[in-house]
Scaffold this motif. Structure first.
Motif, PDB file in Angstrom:
ATOM      1  N   LYS A   1       0.799  -1.221   0.000  1.00  0.00           N
ATOM      2  CA  LYS A   1       0.000   0.000   0.000  1.00  0.00           C
ATOM      3  C   LYS A   1       0.834   1.275   0.000  1.00  0.00           C
ATOM      4  O   LYS A   1       0.360   2.325  -0.410  1.00  0.00           O
ATOM      5  CB  LYS A   1      -0.983  -0.002   1.163  1.00  0.00           C
ATOM      6  CG  LYS A   1      -0.354   0.057   2.529  1.00  0.00           C
ATOM      7  CD  LYS A   1      -1.411  -0.049   3.600  1.00  0.00           C
ATOM      8  CE  LYS A   1      -0.784  -0.087   4.977  1.00  0.00           C
ATOM      9  NZ  LYS A   1      -1.793  -0.314   5.996  1.00  0.00           N
TER      10      LYS A   1
ATOM     11  N   ARG B   1      -9.051  -7.744  -4.561  1.00  0.00           N
ATOM     12  CA  ARG B   1     -10.275  -7.382  -3.861  1.00  0.00           C
ATOM     13  C   ARG B   1     -10.841  -6.142  -4.536  1.00  0.00           C
ATOM     14  O   ARG B   1     -10.097  -5.211  -4.847  1.00  0.00           O
ATOM     15  CB  ARG B   1      -9.954  -7.085  -2.396  1.00  0.00           C
ATOM     16  CG  ARG B   1     -11.143  -6.675  -1.581  1.00  0.00           C
ATOM     17  CD  ARG B   1     -10.737  -6.470  -0.138  1.00  0.00           C
ATOM     18  NE  ARG B   1     -11.877  -6.037   0.637  1.00  0.00           N
ATOM     19  CZ  ARG B   1     -11.924  -6.040   1.943  1.00  0.00           C
ATOM     20  NH1 ARG B   1     -10.883  -6.459   2.632  1.00  0.00           N
ATOM     21  NH2 ARG B   1     -12.980  -5.631   2.568  1.00  0.00           N
TER      22      ARG B   1
ATOM     23  N   PHE C   1     -13.398   4.494   1.200  1.00  0.00           N
ATOM     24  CA  PHE C   1     -13.714   4.628   2.618  1.00  0.00           C
ATOM     25  C   PHE C   1     -13.739   6.092   3.021  1.00  0.00           C
ATOM     26  O   PHE C   1     -13.052   6.919   2.414  1.00  0.00           O
ATOM     27  CB  PHE C   1     -12.718   3.842   3.461  1.00  0.00           C
ATOM     28  CG  PHE C   1     -12.753   2.367   3.171  1.00  0.00           C
ATOM     29  CD1 PHE C   1     -13.892   1.629   3.413  1.00  0.00           C
ATOM     30  CD2 PHE C   1     -11.657   1.723   2.639  1.00  0.00           C
ATOM     31  CE1 PHE C   1     -13.946   0.274   3.131  1.00  0.00           C
ATOM     32  CE2 PHE C   1     -11.692   0.367   2.351  1.00  0.00           C
ATOM     33  CZ  PHE C   1     -12.837  -0.358   2.605  1.00  0.00           C
TER      34      PHE C   1
ATOM     35  N   GLU D   1      -8.477   3.740   8.782  1.00  0.00           N
ATOM     36  CA  GLU D   1      -8.752   2.424   9.359  1.00  0.00           C
ATOM     37  C   GLU D   1      -8.640   2.491  10.881  1.00  0.00           C
ATOM     38  O   GLU D   1      -7.892   3.294  11.428  1.00  0.00           O
ATOM     39  CB  GLU D   1      -7.734   1.391   8.862  1.00  0.00           C
ATOM     40  CG  GLU D   1      -7.845   1.065   7.410  1.00  0.00           C
ATOM     41  CD  GLU D   1      -6.787   0.072   6.957  1.00  0.00           C
ATOM     42  OE1 GLU D   1      -6.442  -0.849   7.724  1.00  0.00           O
ATOM     43  OE2 GLU D   1      -6.304   0.222   5.832  1.00  0.00           O
TER      44      GLU D   1
ATOM     45  N   HIS E   1      -5.283   3.034  13.618  1.00  0.00           N
ATOM     46  CA  HIS E   1      -4.348   2.182  12.886  1.00  0.00           C
ATOM     47  C   HIS E   1      -2.956   2.788  13.033  1.00  0.00           C
ATOM     48  O   HIS E   1      -2.814   4.022  13.047  1.00  0.00           O
ATOM     49  CB  HIS E   1      -4.758   2.116  11.409  1.00  0.00           C
ATOM     50  CG  HIS E   1      -4.018   1.090  10.638  1.00  0.00           C
ATOM     51  ND1 HIS E   1      -2.770   1.341  10.118  1.00  0.00           N
ATOM     52  CD2 HIS E   1      -4.327  -0.186  10.310  1.00  0.00           C
ATOM     53  CE1 HIS E   1      -2.336   0.251   9.494  1.00  0.00           C
ATOM     54  NE2 HIS E   1      -3.271  -0.685   9.590  1.00  0.00           N
TER      55      HIS E   1
ATOM     56  N   ASP F   1      -8.444  -5.068  11.276  1.00  0.00           N
ATOM     57  CA  ASP F   1      -8.501  -3.680  10.827  1.00  0.00           C
ATOM     58  C   ASP F   1      -9.801  -3.476  10.070  1.00  0.00           C
ATOM     59  O   ASP F   1     -10.163  -4.294   9.211  1.00  0.00           O
ATOM     60  CB  ASP F   1      -7.323  -3.359   9.916  1.00  0.00           C
ATOM     61  CG  ASP F   1      -5.981  -3.463  10.629  1.00  0.00           C
ATOM     62  OD1 ASP F   1      -5.963  -3.477  11.873  1.00  0.00           O
ATOM     63  OD2 ASP F   1      -4.952  -3.537   9.935  1.00  0.00           O
TER      64      ASP F   1
ATOM     65  N   ALA G   1     -12.655  -0.360   8.306  1.00  0.00           N
ATOM     66  CA  ALA G   1     -12.859   1.003   7.818  1.00  0.00           C
ATOM     67  C   ALA G   1     -14.319   1.135   7.404  1.00  0.00           C
ATOM     68  O   ALA G   1     -14.994   0.140   7.114  1.00  0.00           O
ATOM     69  CB  ALA G   1     -11.938   1.312   6.650  1.00  0.00           C
TER      70      ALA G   1
ATOM     71  N   ARG H   1     -17.275   2.658   4.901  1.00  0.00           N
ATOM     72  CA  ARG H   1     -17.579   3.185   3.575  1.00  0.00           C
ATOM     73  C   ARG H   1     -18.487   4.404   3.702  1.00  0.00           C
ATOM     74  O   ARG H   1     -19.083   4.654   4.751  1.00  0.00           O
ATOM     75  CB  ARG H   1     -18.304   2.140   2.723  1.00  0.00           C
ATOM     76  CG  ARG H   1     -17.462   0.969   2.347  1.00  0.00           C
ATOM     77  CD  ARG H   1     -18.122   0.081   1.317  1.00  0.00           C
ATOM     78  NE  ARG H   1     -19.546  -0.136   1.532  1.00  0.00           N
ATOM     79  CZ  ARG H   1     -20.182  -1.262   1.250  1.00  0.00           C
ATOM     80  NH1 ARG H   1     -19.529  -2.281   0.736  1.00  0.00           N
ATOM     81  NH2 ARG H   1     -21.471  -1.376   1.455  1.00  0.00           N
TER      82      ARG H   1
ATOM     83  N   ARG I   1     -16.291  -2.362   6.969  1.00  0.00           N
ATOM     84  CA  ARG I   1     -15.700  -3.479   6.242  1.00  0.00           C
ATOM     85  C   ARG I   1     -14.409  -3.921   6.913  1.00  0.00           C
ATOM     86  O   ARG I   1     -13.621  -3.095   7.379  1.00  0.00           O
ATOM     87  CB  ARG I   1     -15.379  -3.058   4.806  1.00  0.00           C
ATOM     88  CG  ARG I   1     -16.596  -2.619   4.032  1.00  0.00           C
ATOM     89  CD  ARG I   1     -17.472  -3.753   3.669  1.00  0.00           C
ATOM     90  NE  ARG I   1     -16.836  -4.428   2.554  1.00  0.00           N
ATOM     91  CZ  ARG I   1     -17.192  -5.590   2.097  1.00  0.00           C
ATOM     92  NH1 ARG I   1     -18.179  -6.239   2.644  1.00  0.00           N
ATOM     93  NH2 ARG I   1     -16.563  -6.135   1.087  1.00  0.00           N
TER      94      ARG I   1
ATOM     95  N   ILE J   1     -10.807  -4.928   6.646  1.00  0.00           N
ATOM     96  CA  ILE J   1      -9.737  -4.685   5.693  1.00  0.00           C
ATOM     97  C   ILE J   1      -8.711  -5.807   5.771  1.00  0.00           C
ATOM     98  O   ILE J   1      -8.238  -6.304   4.767  1.00  0.00           O
ATOM     99  CB  ILE J   1      -9.032  -3.340   5.972  1.00  0.00           C
ATOM    100  CG1 ILE J   1     -10.037  -2.194   5.959  1.00  0.00           C
ATOM    101  CG2 ILE J   1      -7.893  -3.096   4.991  1.00  0.00           C
ATOM    102  CD1 ILE J   1     -10.781  -2.034   4.670  1.00  0.00           C
ATOM    103  N   GLU J   2      -8.409  -6.192   6.994  1.00  0.00           N
ATOM    104  CA  GLU J   2      -7.348  -7.181   7.180  1.00  0.00           C
ATOM    105  C   GLU J   2      -7.481  -7.806   8.560  1.00  0.00           C
ATOM    106  O   GLU J   2      -7.869  -7.155   9.509  1.00  0.00           O
ATOM    107  CB  GLU J   2      -6.008  -6.461   7.045  1.00  0.00           C
ATOM    108  CG  GLU J   2      -4.796  -7.334   7.127  1.00  0.00           C
ATOM    109  CD  GLU J   2      -3.541  -6.555   6.785  1.00  0.00           C
ATOM    110  OE1 GLU J   2      -2.971  -6.821   5.715  1.00  0.00           O
ATOM    111  OE2 GLU J   2      -3.153  -5.689   7.584  1.00  0.00           O
TER     112      GLU J   2
END
Length: 167
Positions: free
Chosen positions: A33, A73, A78, A82, A98, A130, A132, A134, A140, A142-143
């Motif tokens: 990222k 994905r 967002f 996060e 985060h 993690d 976040a 929308r 959602r 994320i990880e």
């Protein structure tokens, strides 16, 4: 969608299965990222050549650390940073910013109860999740990680962090 390995044909099949639109790319364990436009973000899944350039660059940057295969994905915009949730034996013990955005504290009312069953079902002693939000208000995942690379954000003191996890 994901592939096993870094084969172009498998990548193209996964890309095609997602259809149109943008996507985010990673391998089984890590994204790139910090190289967003060159190795993580695919603006148009229907542009196979451009998508493959992103995949090749991600693969190049991951080098010997590339794990498993490509994971694609669908991109979702967002509204904020996060948040990281910290879980011990299926119970959320702490919600923090985060580590990449330590000054962006999570909003109150983060819906961790909705995650509890799924996290507990993993039967793992420790995980981070993690999340976040929308623009439409949906949260959602994320990880999810097992803590091996889960940094504590600078905005959470070490004492508060350890106390929450040991509670």
């Amino acid at each position: 969608m994901w592939t096993i390995g870094d084969d172009r044909d498998a990548f193209d099949q996964a890309r095609a299965a997602l259809g149109e639109g943008a996507a985010v790319l990673r391998d089984y364990t890590k994204s790139m990222k910090h190289y967003w436009h060159e190795a993580a973000y695919i603006p148009d899944l229907t542009d196979g050549a451009a998508a493959w350039r992103v995949a090749e660059r991600m693969r190049e940057l991951r080098d010997d650390d590339f794990t498993g295969g490509f994971v694609l994905r669908r991109f979702e915009p967002f509204t904020g940073a996060e948040a990281r949730t910290w879980w011990v034996n299926g119970t959320c013990r702490l919600i923090t910013a985060h580590p990449d955005t330590p000054d962006d504290l999570p909003p109150p009312g983060l819906p961790v109860a909705e995650l509890a069953g799924a996290v507990a079902g993993l039967a793992l002693p420790f995980v981070t999740v993690d999340v976040a939000q929308r623009a439409d208000g949906v949260w959602r995942v994320i990880e999810l990680g097992d803590g091996q690379v889960s940094d504590r954000p600078a905005s959470t003191s070490p004492d508060a962090f350890v106390a929450a996890l040991l509670a």
